[in-house]
Scaffold this motif. Structure first.
Motif, PDB file in Angstrom:
ATOM      1  N   LYS A  31       1.100  -1.345  -0.034  1.00 50.75           N
ATOM      2  CA  LYS A  31       0.273   0.277  -0.003  1.00 50.75           C
ATOM      3  C   LYS A  31       1.135   0.977  -0.176  1.00 50.75           C
ATOM      4  O   LYS A  31       0.785   2.029  -0.539  1.00 50.75           O
ATOM      5  CB  LYS A  31      -0.804   0.209   1.475  1.00 50.75           C
ATOM      6  CG  LYS A  31      -1.837  -1.319   1.361  1.00 50.75           C
ATOM      7  CD  LYS A  31      -2.645  -1.256   0.429  1.00 50.75           C
ATOM      8  CE  LYS A  31      -4.159  -0.031  -0.059  1.00 50.75           C
ATOM      9  NZ  LYS A  31      -4.683   0.077  -1.248  1.00 50.75           N
ATOM     10  N   LEU A  32       1.930   1.016   0.497  1.00 48.49           N
ATOM     11  CA  LEU A  32       3.014   2.091   0.549  1.00 48.49           C
ATOM     12  C   LEU A  32       3.676   2.597  -0.389  1.00 48.49           C
ATOM     13  O   LEU A  32       3.733   3.769  -0.619  1.00 48.49           O
ATOM     14  CB  LEU A  32       3.802   1.813   1.788  1.00 48.49           C
ATOM     15  CG  LEU A  32       5.060   3.045   2.545  1.00 48.49           C
ATOM     16  CD1 LEU A  32       3.679   3.980   3.630  1.00 48.49           C
ATOM     17  CD2 LEU A  32       5.928   2.360   4.106  1.00 48.49           C
ATOM     18  N   THR A  33       4.367   1.349  -0.965  1.00 48.05           N
ATOM     19  CA  THR A  33       4.527   1.825  -2.454  1.00 48.05           C
ATOM     20  C   THR A  33       4.701   1.270  -3.194  1.00 48.05           C
ATOM     21  O   THR A  33       4.827   1.820  -4.576  1.00 48.05           O
ATOM     22  CB  THR A  33       6.260   0.374  -2.335  1.00 48.05           C
ATOM     23  OG1 THR A  33       5.813  -1.047  -2.401  1.00 48.05           O
ATOM     24  CG2 THR A  33       7.114   1.124  -1.390  1.00 48.05           C
ATOM     25  N   GLY A  34       3.016   1.067  -3.358  1.00 49.82           N
ATOM     26  CA  GLY A  34       2.481   0.803  -4.668  1.00 49.82           C
ATOM     27  C   GLY A  34       3.078  -0.603  -5.736  1.00 49.82           C
ATOM     28  O   GLY A  34       2.669  -0.257  -6.721  1.00 49.82           O
ATOM     29  N   GLU A  35       4.180  -1.274  -4.522  1.00 51.67           N
ATOM     30  CA  GLU A  35       4.650  -2.076  -5.461  1.00 51.67           C
ATOM     31  C   GLU A  35       3.888  -3.708  -6.159  1.00 51.67           C
ATOM     32  O   GLU A  35       2.436  -3.578  -5.563  1.00 51.67           O
ATOM     33  CB  GLU A  35       5.732  -2.892  -5.033  1.00 51.67           C
ATOM     34  CG  GLU A  35       7.293  -2.224  -5.649  1.00 51.67           C
ATOM     35  CD  GLU A  35       7.292  -2.878  -7.033  1.00 51.67           C
ATOM     36  OE1 GLU A  35       6.730  -4.020  -7.807  1.00 51.67           O
ATOM     37  OE2 GLU A  35       8.307  -2.489  -7.310  1.00 51.67           O
ATOM     38  N   ARG A  36       4.181  -3.985  -6.564  1.00 49.52           N
ATOM     39  CA  ARG A  36       3.433  -5.723  -7.043  1.00 49.52           C
ATOM     40  C   ARG A  36       3.825  -6.415  -5.854  1.00 49.52           C
ATOM     41  O   ARG A  36       3.952  -6.257  -5.115  1.00 49.52           O
ATOM     42  CB  ARG A  36       3.758  -6.439  -7.556  1.00 49.52           C
ATOM     43  CG  ARG A  36       3.888  -6.358  -9.419  1.00 49.52           C
ATOM     44  CD  ARG A  36       5.382  -6.793 -10.013  1.00 49.52           C
ATOM     45  NE  ARG A  36       6.876  -6.071  -9.958  1.00 49.52           N
ATOM     46  CZ  ARG A  36       8.022  -6.685 -10.239  1.00 49.52           C
ATOM     47  NH1 ARG A  36       7.414  -8.485 -10.775  1.00 49.52           N
ATOM     48  NH2 ARG A  36       9.073  -6.391  -9.884  1.00 49.52           N
ATOM     49  N   TRP A  37       2.292  -7.165  -5.188  1.00 50.18           N
ATOM     50  CA  TRP A  37       2.263  -7.887  -4.027  1.00 50.18           C
ATOM     51  C   TRP A  37       1.613  -9.554  -3.904  1.00 50.18           C
ATOM     52  O   TRP A  37       1.014  -9.985  -4.783  1.00 50.18           O
ATOM     53  CB  TRP A  37       0.850  -7.411  -3.371  1.00 50.18           C
ATOM     54  CG  TRP A  37       0.773  -7.382  -2.146  1.00 50.18           C
ATOM     55  CD1 TRP A  37       1.190  -8.985  -0.694  1.00 50.18           C
ATOM     56  CD2 TRP A  37      -0.628  -7.743  -1.937  1.00 50.18           C
ATOM     57  NE1 TRP A  37       0.516  -8.317   0.296  1.00 50.18           N
ATOM     58  CE2 TRP A  37      -0.696  -8.265  -0.103  1.00 50.18           C
ATOM     59  CE3 TRP A  37      -2.084  -7.837  -2.219  1.00 50.18           C
ATOM     60  CZ2 TRP A  37      -1.739  -8.817   0.261  1.00 50.18           C
ATOM     61  CZ3 TRP A  37      -3.245  -7.643  -1.246  1.00 50.18           C
ATOM     62  CH2 TRP A  37      -3.070  -8.697  -0.358  1.00 50.18           C
ATOM     63  N   VAL A  38       2.559 -10.442  -3.491  1.00 57.08           N
ATOM     64  CA  VAL A  38       1.897 -11.460  -3.069  1.00 57.08           C
ATOM     65  C   VAL A  38       1.502 -11.864  -1.997  1.00 57.08           C
ATOM     66  O   VAL A  38       2.459 -11.389  -0.822  1.00 57.08           O
ATOM     67  CB  VAL A  38       3.047 -12.667  -3.562  1.00 57.08           C
ATOM     68  CG1 VAL A  38       2.902 -13.683  -3.096  1.00 57.08           C
ATOM     69  CG2 VAL A  38       3.850 -12.560  -4.757  1.00 57.08           C
ATOM     70  N   ASN A  39       0.558 -12.030  -1.677  1.00 60.73           N
ATOM     71  CA  ASN A  39      -0.057 -12.871  -0.261  1.00 60.73           C
ATOM     72  C   ASN A  39      -0.132 -14.210  -0.389  1.00 60.73           C
ATOM     73  O   ASN A  39      -0.908 -15.087  -0.954  1.00 60.73           O
ATOM     74  CB  ASN A  39      -0.882 -11.967   0.334  1.00 60.73           C
ATOM     75  CG  ASN A  39      -1.182 -11.997   1.898  1.00 60.73           C
ATOM     76  OD1 ASN A  39      -0.963 -11.964   2.930  1.00 60.73           O
ATOM     77  ND2 ASN A  39      -2.174 -13.476   2.158  1.00 60.73           N
ATOM     78  N   SER A  40       0.388 -14.904   0.650  1.00 57.23           N
ATOM     79  CA  SER A  40      -0.330 -16.274   1.028  1.00 57.23           C
ATOM     80  C   SER A  40      -0.041 -16.554   2.218  1.00 57.23           C
ATOM     81  O   SER A  40       0.598 -17.260   2.903  1.00 57.23           O
ATOM     82  CB  SER A  40       0.887 -17.557   0.258  1.00 57.23           C
ATOM     83  OG  SER A  40       0.050 -18.444  -0.101  1.00 57.23           O
ATOM     84  N   ASP A  41      -1.951 -17.560   2.784  1.00 53.48           N
ATOM     85  CA  ASP A  41      -1.499 -17.983   3.701  1.00 53.48           C
ATOM     86  C   ASP A  41      -1.597 -18.976   3.817  1.00 53.48           C
ATOM     87  O   ASP A  41      -2.687 -19.788   2.693  1.00 53.48           O
ATOM     88  CB  ASP A  41      -3.322 -17.070   4.229  1.00 53.48           C
ATOM     89  CG  ASP A  41      -3.076 -15.824   4.568  1.00 53.48           C
ATOM     90  OD1 ASP A  41      -1.922 -15.077   4.531  1.00 53.48           O
ATOM     91  OD2 ASP A  41      -4.027 -15.034   4.811  1.00 53.48           O
TER      92      ASP A  41
END
Lengths: 433, 565, 129
Positions: B326-336
């Protein structure tokens, strides 16, 4: 008689691990818990099976021995400038590792079926990331389950009962709390079970996702209808997405193989990212074959790239559209091919398959595939997950070890063993052994 | 085969050897006190530094999250492609190298043991499948327990022995070495998209606080006599003002300690030493952290140094990665991961001219320079979070040379200099201390008795660096330090020369070690029988298919300890 | 008569089960040599469920068996993944690696006089060197 419990099913990306298999005199006589595909495979895999290597002489495939067959494969690969080594989604990780080493040794291209199934999803991951989770997270938390461009009741028959709609959950006490949404161009049997079926126009997924993102942010949509749906319906659906506690979108080839391809998935990722500002949301590719996910995993950790890896320069190179199997074939660039655990002649467009049939062609497969009918050498291998053990990766990338429950027919080796023999012979021919 | 390393300048802190010129003898895979010199292969190490092979305490080299990072960052590989050679496989870098390249690059720097610090138990087949493909080095895996339902339930019910028995079961069956705790309790909340702040708020549905989880697992660690303390990535990573919760975390287990023995390791503390109340007021709080560490012997830390380069952040702290993107606007992977953990990945480019990044850079070095006892602070970049491990030689040069630090300091924003202490610190590490924070101290805190030193009986894992202290002064000639530590003159693994002049000459397969804490039979069987039901309710796989068989590992190496239960 | 439609290919349970009998098994051939079509379109071209139809695209032409299906919208046809569908698909991936398996312009017409080839015949006819 031996009963094996918790056997893994080696058909689809669900990789169900609760199959009960009864074996009598090295033959599977009874199967419990598996779906129609799994049961059919376990009870019929050995019937009408070819257990002898075949080699083409005077235009006909005739039986030969393993030594001659593997020598022929090695020769085909060593004599080629740009061989294509393709398949792997019906193999163990252990076999894939040898396949990569072989491709590196002969300076060829190794590609796997992701190329023609979820490759666009992986390309979208490069560009956007992926908010995702394991299937157990869905089991416990999801109160909104969306199947988009996929039809699990046909392709992954136990997906709904095992992982999404009706499994036992820690947090969802009544299965009725879960809402099922299906978005498809066809009114499939999965769609018939849905609380909400969105019958979308073919190829309009990107538009629908974009409209949903706008609706989610309360923006005005000027059009009356988008993707065949009234704007009011889209706004209602956006509200449904926003107000769930834990939502998940499973996406299939309706998104990856339709117009837009990776852009459809990028849009879906953007939607799920947006939704995580309101609630918890995940996106999971619903992978087809039992180890197609593993083919991507192993290729990625050994080379840095998940499929379509070209070793012709000595280092790995990846450029979908250039180094992908269908493109190489369509341009007529390969001058030999080895197919392992796949049947491209049954699954590639004719324009691409044509060139494959013209290449010196070798096939390693437990079955006589359509591709085998056009091959120069065919080496039958043991069934992984039935006759030999090995690692596979479920659609959510959980790695599992497949058991062996019966012995393979005499003289039939695993893919891994066959590939090791070929690799050794390649090195001898190259003088680097 | 016997090997004689002649006339090296030896730094072996565990045996109090500080730059003595001496010979090291090897027979087979062990260091010995005598060999038949006429039959030994001789390495002339005169005017060269000899140390035990490097040991990395905390480096994300394998696992589903690391591999997701590789797939996310294909563009990162194109700038660093590695061709096949006669001895080595091909692959790629840069911030998340492919498995073969990871092994080669560690060996080339003289490293022989590396710990992968964060794996969820459910994905251990994947972890070991991938670890098998890391050549050259010995390796191990730390297993995540800080958000595990079964752990939280046992602790909530006060069943500490059962909790310990369960953890012993997991470490043994899944082949892990350490109890790793990441953002305890809060990741369970993140799985609902929620956030909890502080160590004393209860986790929803589980009725237990982060502090109770940390304390409970610390007790478990003691009960199981595990070789390494609990390895803690505490809450509020990467948040201005978080130094308070860092101190609170260390302090919350203080009264469990006895004999001043370390029983909590705080990892990548650079990310946890921030003052200020927002990014605009960010400052270094290393004075407070170092002061606590200096006064309290139950704590060890590692740096988590950042490097000004393009890299990839990846952590089981999924909620932090959500905020970072959210801060950097970069690509994001989340894996729960069901029942166990979360994970996230976000690329980052640390820039010298970025005020925040420059403060972070200074904080990492300050920690190493302000903690007085080198046996309780270790060199890491939290690879690849702070920067790729291939930058270790540069970090060593910063620690050894004020001049090297000043070269960077004068190029960072003035504001960053003012909000940090680094300018005023004169301390420079010597080679003896470098040997402690890169191998001896780490081997000791890992409880690896045969590693990190060169006395007879030790594993013959040795690095020889082409640096002559009589010719060069590391403070002045820091570039020579970088050169020497980047490419070992020799790396010896299990008694074999595997690297010569900075190049791999022999590929080998290292061991994978894990801990087996022997608990009473009764306790073990009562736990094992209760797990079937828990697995049926909680997991999507059965117990049978969850465990990793011993022969799945290419070179399995169990380390047995005796539990107190 | 001839009708313009949009061709979708995809997985079906029958094809999924069929392939597990083996690719040379009749059940596999039967599961992939068919075309699901809406009753309205079927009537429009003057064919019946179970009769053979010819499908043409810019890439090729093949005869399969028509199967009437309520789940298919008029203007659309569905053929399971397999060697028959492939004849109709193009190889251009627009530099994506992925051919267009769904959403291909096609024409359908009755082919009562014509026979559906077996897979072996299909390979021999279309892929001979």
């Amino acid at each position: 008689m031996v009963i094996y419990e918790n056997v893994l099913c080696s058909v689809c990306g669900c990789l169900c691990d609760d199959i009960e298999v009864t074996v009598e005199e090295n033959k599977i006589v009874k199967v419990r818990n598996a779906c129609a595909m799994g049961t059919t495979k376990l009870l019929n895999y050995y019937k009408e099976r070819n257990t002898k290597p075949l080699i083409k002489k005077d235009g006909k495939l005739i039986p030969t021995n393993l030594d001659e067959a593997t020598s022929k494969v090695a020769e085909i690969l060593v004599n080629a400038e740009y061989p294509l080594i393709y398949g792997w989604s019906l193999c163990s990780s252990e076999a894939i590792k040898v396949g990569i080493e072989l491709a590196e040794e002969v300076g060829g291209v190794i590609d796997n079926q992701a190329s023609v199934c979820h490759g666009p999803g992986i390309q979208a991951l490069h560009n956007s990331g992926l908010p995702t989770c394991t299937l157990g997270e869905v089991k416990h938390r999801a109160d909104l389950i969306i199947y988009w461009g996929c039809n699990p009741e046909d392709a992954h028959p136990r997906h709904l009962t095992r992982y999404t709609l009706s499994p036992k959950s820690k947090f969802i006490k009544d299965p009725k709390e879960r809402k099922l949404v299906v978005i498809d161009v066809r009114n499939t049997i999965t769609a018939k079970k849905a609380n909400l079926f969105i019958n979308i126009e073919q190829g309009a997924d990107f538009e629908l996702i974009s409209a949903l993102r706008a609706a989610l942010k309360f923006e005005e949509i000027e059009e009356e209808r988008v993707a065949g749906l009234a704007v009011e319906q889209i706004e209602e659906f956006a509200e449904m997405l926003r107000s769930c506690k834990f939502g998940v979108i499973f996406f299939g080839q309706g998104l990856t193989q339709s117009l837009g391809k990776s852009k459809n998935i990028e849009a879906a990722i953007a939607l799920v990212k947006d939704l995580n500002d309101y609630t918890k949301f995940a996106l999971i590719p619903i992978r087809g074959h039992y180890n197609v996910a593993g083919a991507n995993e192993v290729t990625a950790w050994q080379t840095g790239f998940p499929f379509a890896v070209d070793f012709s320069k000595g280092y790995p190179w990846y450029n979908p559209g250039e180094t992908t199997a269908v493109d190489i074939l369509r341009r007529g660039e390969s001058d030999a091919a080895l197919i392992v655990g796949s049947d491209p002649l049954a699954h590639f467009p004719k324009e691409a398959a044509d060139h494959l049939a013209k290449n010196p062609l070798a096939v390693i497969d437990p079955d006589i595939s359509v591709t085998a009918l056009a091959a120069d050498v065919v080496i039958p291998s043991a069934f992984t997950g039935i006759e030999v053990s090995g690692t596979a990766y479920r659609m959510d990338r959980v790695g599992l070890l497949m058991k062996k429950v019966v012995d393979p027919p005499e003289g039939v080796l695993s893919d891994e063993e066959i590939l090791r023999i070929i690799l050794k012979k390649v090195r001898i021919l190259k003088g680097v052994a | 085969m016997a090997l004689l390393i002649k006339n090296g300048i030896v730094y072996d802190p565990l045996n109090n050897i500080n730059g003595e010129v001496m010979d090291i003898m090897i027979d087979g895979n062990k260091i010995v006190s005598s060999i038949n010199e006429s039959k030994a292969q001789v390495i002339d190490a005169s005017n060269k530094i000899v140390m035990a092979g490097g040991v990395d305490l905390h480096s994300h080299i394998v696992g589903p999250k690391v591999n997701s990072g590789r797939i996310l960052r294909v563009e990162d590989h194109y700038k660093d492609l590695v061709a096949k050679t006669r001895f080595t496989r091909s692959g790629s870098g840069y911030s998340i190298p492919s498995t073969f390249v990871t092994g080669y690059r560690y060996a080339i720097m003289g490293y022989t043991t590396v710990c992968e610090p964060a794996n969820p138990p459910l994905k251990m087949i994947a972890v070991h499948d991938e670890l098998n493909d890391i050549p050259m080095i010995d390796k191990t895996s730390f297993i995540l327990f800080g958000n595990n339902w079964i752990v939280m339930e046992y602790l909530k019910e006060g069943k500490i022995k059962e909790c310990a028995a369960f953890i012993a079961w997991v470490l043994k069956r899944m082949k892990g070495y350490v109890i790793k705790i990441v953002d305890p309790g809060c990741e369970e909340e993140w799985k609902w998209g929620n956030d909890i702040e502080g160590l004393d708020k209860e986790v929803n549905n589980f009725g237990i606080t982060p502090k109770e989880i940390i304390r409970g697992l610390c007790e478990v660690n003691k009960l199981l006599s595990l070789p390494h303390p609990i390895h803690v990535h505490t809450n509020m990573l990467g948040t201005p003002g978080n130094y308070r919760i860092t101190i609170e975390t260390m302090d919350c287990v203080k009264n469990i300690a006895n004999n001043n023995q370390p029983l909590i390791h705080m990892t990548h503390v650079q990310f946890h030493s921030y003052g200020g109340s927002n990014w605009a007021s960010l400052s270094s709080a290393t004075d407070e952290i170092a002061d606590y560490v200096n006064k309290n012997k139950h704590v060890t830390i590692d740096m988590g140094q950042i490097i000004f380069t393009d890299t990839t952040t990846m952590t089981a702290d999924g909620s932090f990665e959500y905020k970072l993107q959210k801060l950097t606007g970069e690509r994001w992977v989340n894996s729960d991961v069901e029942v166990e953990e979360s994970a996230g990945i976000v690329p980052i480019h640390y820039r010298r001219n970025n005020y925040v990044h420059a403060v972070m850079w200074a904080i990492g070095l300050e920690l190493a320079l302000l903690v007085n006892d080198p046996w309780r602070v270790f060199m890491t970049t939290d690879h690849p979070n702070g920067g790729p491990f291939t930058y270790y030689p540069k970090v060593i040069s910063w620690l050894m040379s004020k001049k090297a630090r000043e070269r960077v300091l004068k190029r960072i924003p003035r504001m960053s200099r003012r909000r940090t202490n680094l300018e005023d610190i004169d301390r420079e590490y010597n080679f003896y201390e470098i040997a402690i924070i890169t191998r001896a101290g780490i081997a000791k805190i890992l409880g690896l008795k045969n590693k990190g030193h060169l006395a007879p009986g030790a594993d013959a894992d040795i690095a020889i660096y082409d640096f002559n202290p009589k010719q060069y002064d590391p403070s002045r000639d820091y570039k020579e330090v970088v050169r020497a530590f980047s490419k070992a003159a020799y790396t010896i693994k299990d008694g074999e020369i595997v690297v010569k002049d900075g190049e791999i000459i022999k590929p080998v397969i290292g061991k994978t070690f894990w801990v087996e804490s022997e608990i009473s039979r009764d306790l073990e069987s009562s736990i094992a029988s209760s797990l079937n039901e828990k697995f049926r309710d909680y997991y999507t796989v059965s117990v049978d298919n969850y465990v990793v068989p011993k022969d799945y590992l290419y070179k399995p190496w169990p380390i047995q300890v005796k539990a107190k239960i | 008569m001839t009708l313009k439609v949009l061709l979708i290919t995809g997985r079906s349970l029958r094809q999924g089960v069929g392939k597990e009998f083996g690719k040379s098994d009749e059940k596999y051939m039967e599961s992939v040599s068919l075309c699901e079509i809406s009753p309205k379109d079927l009537e429009a071209i003057g064919a019946k469920s179970g009769s053979n139809i010819r499908i043409k695209t810019q890439h090729g032409s093949v005869v399969v068996k028509a199967v009437s299906s309520e789940s298919i919208k008029p203007g659309m046809i569905f053929i399971p993944y397999g060697p028959y569908a492939n004849i109709l698909l193009g190889g251009d991936t627009n530099s994506s690696g992925m051919p267009t398996f769904k959403g291909v312009y096609a024409e359908i017409e009755p082919a009562i006089e014509e026979r559906v080839l077996t897979i072996k015949e299909l390979v021999e006819q279309y892929y001979s060197r």
